[in-house]
Design a protein around this motif. Sequence first.
Motif, PDB file in Angstrom:
ATOM      1  N   THR A 105       0.828  -1.217   0.000  1.00 48.54           N
ATOM      2  CA  THR A 105       0.000   0.000   0.000  1.00 48.54           C
ATOM      3  C   THR A 105       0.860   1.262   0.000  1.00 48.54           C
ATOM      4  O   THR A 105       0.410   2.324  -0.435  1.00 48.54           O
ATOM      5  CB  THR A 105      -0.927   0.007   1.222  1.00 48.54           C
ATOM      6  OG1 THR A 105      -0.143   0.029   2.417  1.00 48.54           O
ATOM      7  CG2 THR A 105      -1.824  -1.207   1.225  1.00 48.54           C
ATOM      8  N   ARG A 106       2.111   1.146   0.476  1.00 42.12           N
ATOM      9  CA  ARG A 106       2.995   2.302   0.508  1.00 42.12           C
ATOM     10  C   ARG A 106       3.626   2.572  -0.871  1.00 42.12           C
ATOM     11  O   ARG A 106       3.993   3.707  -1.167  1.00 42.12           O
ATOM     12  CB  ARG A 106       4.097   2.079   1.535  1.00 42.12           C
ATOM     13  CG  ARG A 106       3.574   1.922   2.974  1.00 42.12           C
ATOM     14  CD  ARG A 106       4.729   1.768   3.936  1.00 42.12           C
ATOM     15  NE  ARG A 106       4.256   1.643   5.317  1.00 42.12           N
ATOM     16  CZ  ARG A 106       5.056   1.671   6.391  1.00 42.12           C
ATOM     17  NH1 ARG A 106       6.361   1.794   6.231  1.00 42.12           N
ATOM     18  NH2 ARG A 106       4.549   1.550   7.604  1.00 42.12           N
ATOM     19  N   PHE A 132      -2.312   0.393 -10.581  1.00 44.07           N
ATOM     20  CA  PHE A 132      -2.020  -0.764  -9.741  1.00 44.07           C
ATOM     21  C   PHE A 132      -2.874  -0.759  -8.474  1.00 44.07           C
ATOM     22  O   PHE A 132      -3.292   0.301  -7.986  1.00 44.07           O
ATOM     23  CB  PHE A 132      -0.546  -0.800  -9.341  1.00 44.07           C
ATOM     24  CG  PHE A 132       0.379  -1.244 -10.441  1.00 44.07           C
ATOM     25  CD1 PHE A 132       0.180  -2.457 -11.086  1.00 44.07           C
ATOM     26  CD2 PHE A 132       1.456  -0.458 -10.822  1.00 44.07           C
ATOM     27  CE1 PHE A 132       1.037  -2.879 -12.089  1.00 44.07           C
ATOM     28  CE2 PHE A 132       2.317  -0.873 -11.817  1.00 44.07           C
ATOM     29  CZ  PHE A 132       2.102  -2.084 -12.458  1.00 44.07           C
ATOM     30  N   THR A 133      -3.103  -1.956  -7.927  1.00 42.22           N
ATOM     31  CA  THR A 133      -3.750  -2.137  -6.618  1.00 42.22           C
ATOM     32  C   THR A 133      -2.798  -2.955  -5.746  1.00 42.22           C
ATOM     33  O   THR A 133      -1.747  -3.423  -6.211  1.00 42.22           O
ATOM     34  CB  THR A 133      -5.080  -2.886  -6.763  1.00 42.22           C
ATOM     35  OG1 THR A 133      -4.817  -4.249  -7.154  1.00 42.22           O
ATOM     36  CG2 THR A 133      -5.983  -2.219  -7.802  1.00 42.22           C
ATOM     37  N   ARG A 134      -3.179  -3.167  -4.497  1.00 39.41           N
ATOM     38  CA  ARG A 134      -2.330  -3.969  -3.615  1.00 39.41           C
ATOM     39  C   ARG A 134      -2.235  -5.415  -4.087  1.00 39.41           C
ATOM     40  O   ARG A 134      -1.323  -6.140  -3.708  1.00 39.41           O
ATOM     41  CB  ARG A 134      -2.870  -3.918  -2.181  1.00 39.41           C
ATOM     42  CG  ARG A 134      -4.260  -4.527  -2.030  1.00 39.41           C
ATOM     43  CD  ARG A 134      -4.852  -4.238  -0.669  1.00 39.41           C
ATOM     44  NE  ARG A 134      -3.977  -4.756   0.385  1.00 39.41           N
ATOM     45  CZ  ARG A 134      -4.183  -4.526   1.685  1.00 39.41           C
ATOM     46  NH1 ARG A 134      -5.233  -3.780   2.055  1.00 39.41           N
ATOM     47  NH2 ARG A 134      -3.372  -5.024   2.587  1.00 39.41           N
ATOM     48  N   ASP A 166      -6.875   1.332  -1.444  1.00 38.98           N
ATOM     49  CA  ASP A 166      -5.693   0.526  -1.143  1.00 38.98           C
ATOM     50  C   ASP A 166      -4.497   1.358  -0.695  1.00 38.98           C
ATOM     51  O   ASP A 166      -3.507   0.809  -0.206  1.00 38.98           O
ATOM     52  CB  ASP A 166      -5.284  -0.289  -2.377  1.00 38.98           C
ATOM     53  CG  ASP A 166      -6.215  -1.479  -2.607  1.00 38.98           C
ATOM     54  OD1 ASP A 166      -7.022  -1.779  -1.719  1.00 38.98           O
ATOM     55  OD2 ASP A 166      -6.123  -2.094  -3.691  1.00 38.98           O
ATOM     56  N   TYR A 167      -4.552   2.664  -0.853  1.00 40.13           N
ATOM     57  CA  TYR A 167      -3.389   3.499  -0.580  1.00 40.13           C
ATOM     58  C   TYR A 167      -3.181   3.636   0.934  1.00 40.13           C
ATOM     59  O   TYR A 167      -4.138   3.767   1.707  1.00 40.13           O
ATOM     60  CB  TYR A 167      -3.547   4.897  -1.178  1.00 40.13           C
ATOM     61  CG  TYR A 167      -3.275   4.956  -2.671  1.00 40.13           C
ATOM     62  CD1 TYR A 167      -3.585   3.896  -3.506  1.00 40.13           C
ATOM     63  CD2 TYR A 167      -2.721   6.099  -3.243  1.00 40.13           C
ATOM     64  CE1 TYR A 167      -3.352   3.959  -4.875  1.00 40.13           C
ATOM     65  CE2 TYR A 167      -2.478   6.178  -4.600  1.00 40.13           C
ATOM     66  CZ  TYR A 167      -2.798   5.099  -5.407  1.00 40.13           C
ATOM     67  OH  TYR A 167      -2.559   5.164  -6.754  1.00 40.13           O
TER      68      TYR A 167
END
Length: 434
Positions: A105-106, A132-134, A166-167
Motif C-alpha cells: 500500500t505504501r 495498480f492495486t495492492r 488501497d493506498y
Amino acid sequence: MLNYLIIFAIPWIAYAYENIALLKSAWQLHPYMYKHKIITTNASNAVDGLKTNLSYFGGQCTISANYQYEALWRVDLGAVLGIHHINIYYKTDDVPWGPGNGFTTRFLGFSVFISNTTDKEDGVLCFKDDKFTRYTIPAVITLNCTHHGRYVIYYNNRTSTNLPPDYSAYAFNELCEFEVYGCPSPSYYGEDCSQSCPDQCMDSRCHIETGNCFGCKVGYQGPTCDQPCQKNTYGHGCSMICGLCVNGEQCNHVNGTCHNGCEAGIYGSHCQMECPQGFYGRNCSNKCSEKCFIYKDCNIKTGVCFGGCAVGWKPPLCNEECDDGTFGTNCSNYCGHCHQGQSCDVETGACPNGCDSGYKGIHCNESCAHSFYGPNCRLRCSNTCINRTCDAEKGSCDMVQNEIGHKNSKTSDIIVESREILFAVLTALVVVFV
C-alpha cells in the motif's frame, strides 16, 4: 522473498547498458531518524548495488520518516546522460509479497521524473502509477524511460483528500535498490553504447536506442539532423525565412546571410530591407538620377524613373541627355532644320545658330513663306521670278519673266542676281556671328 517480478513496457532482451546510478550521490526528503539521529537507512542505500536483504534491518534500503504526506528521493547521475530503463526494488521485509504485505500500500501511486535540475517540475514524467492495486503491484518494476537527464526523481504523496482505498495514509520512500540503466557518456547510443550521436545533434545528445537527435543544431533538420535547412529557411528548427537573395538562391542555412548578395532593390545582412529613397540596384549601390521627373525617385530594382524624365533627358534611367536630333519630354520630339545640321537645344528644341536655308521659326520646322528663301527665310525672291516664286533654299527662280522693255535684259538680270547673292551672303555672315 520476492513473489512477483514483472517487466513493464520493455521486451525481454538482454541489454548491455550500464547502471549509471550506481554509487552516485543520492538525497531524500524527510529521512528516517531514530532518537534524532539518521540511522543506516539513508538515501545512498538505494544506489549501493546491494539488494540481497530487502528488510529494515538489512541495511540495504532507504527509509523515510513516518507520518509524512510527501516522499521524495533523487539520484544525481553527475551529468546529463542517456537513460534507457529503470529498475526499482521496493522493501518487502523479506516476506511474501502480495496483498497481505503491508508495504504494497505504501508503494502504490508513485511517480518517476527525469530532470536536468533538482526540481521534478522542470523535468519529464517517466512513469505515474494510476492503475495498480495492492493485489497487482509488483515488488520489482522495470520502467522504460528513454530520456536524457541528470537527476532521476522518485516521488509519492498522500496529499489528496480522496485517496484510493488501497493506498496507505502516509507517503514513504522505501527503496532497496534504484537502478538507472543507460550510457555513461552523453554523446553515445546503442546497446553497447559504442555509437556516436550524429554530429549535428543539439548538445551531441540522441535517443539511446535509435540515435535520432532530440534536437538539431542551428541550421539543420531531420531525425538525425543531417539535412541543412532548405526551401529558403534557416536557423533554429529551420523556422526562419530567408531574405531576397540574388536569383532566389538559398541563404546560409545557419545564419541566414546571402552568399552572393541581395536581389536588386534589396540590402542588409539578411537582404530583408528595401533600398532607401534615391537608391536602386544590387545592394542598393546605384543612385537614382537627379533628372527623374520626380527628383531621385526611381524603381528600386531597375532604376527606371517614376513619371519619366525631366525635359531634355533620355528615358528610362534619365542619366543621359537626349540624342542629337531629339528634344523635350522623354526626348519624344525631333529637332527641325537647324543651320548646317546642328542639333537643337535638348530642352527647348531651339536651333542655336538659326535655321538652315529654306526654313524659319523657333524650331526651324516651318518652310519659307511665298517669295522668301535662304537662312531663316530672310531673303526675298528676285522680282524677275514669275510671281516672285523661287527655290526656298537657293533662291533660284522657278520661271523667269520674258523680256519686256528694259526689264529682263541680260544685263539687268545679272545686276539684280548679283545684288541678291551679295545680300544673302552678308545676311548669312550676320547670322553666323550674331
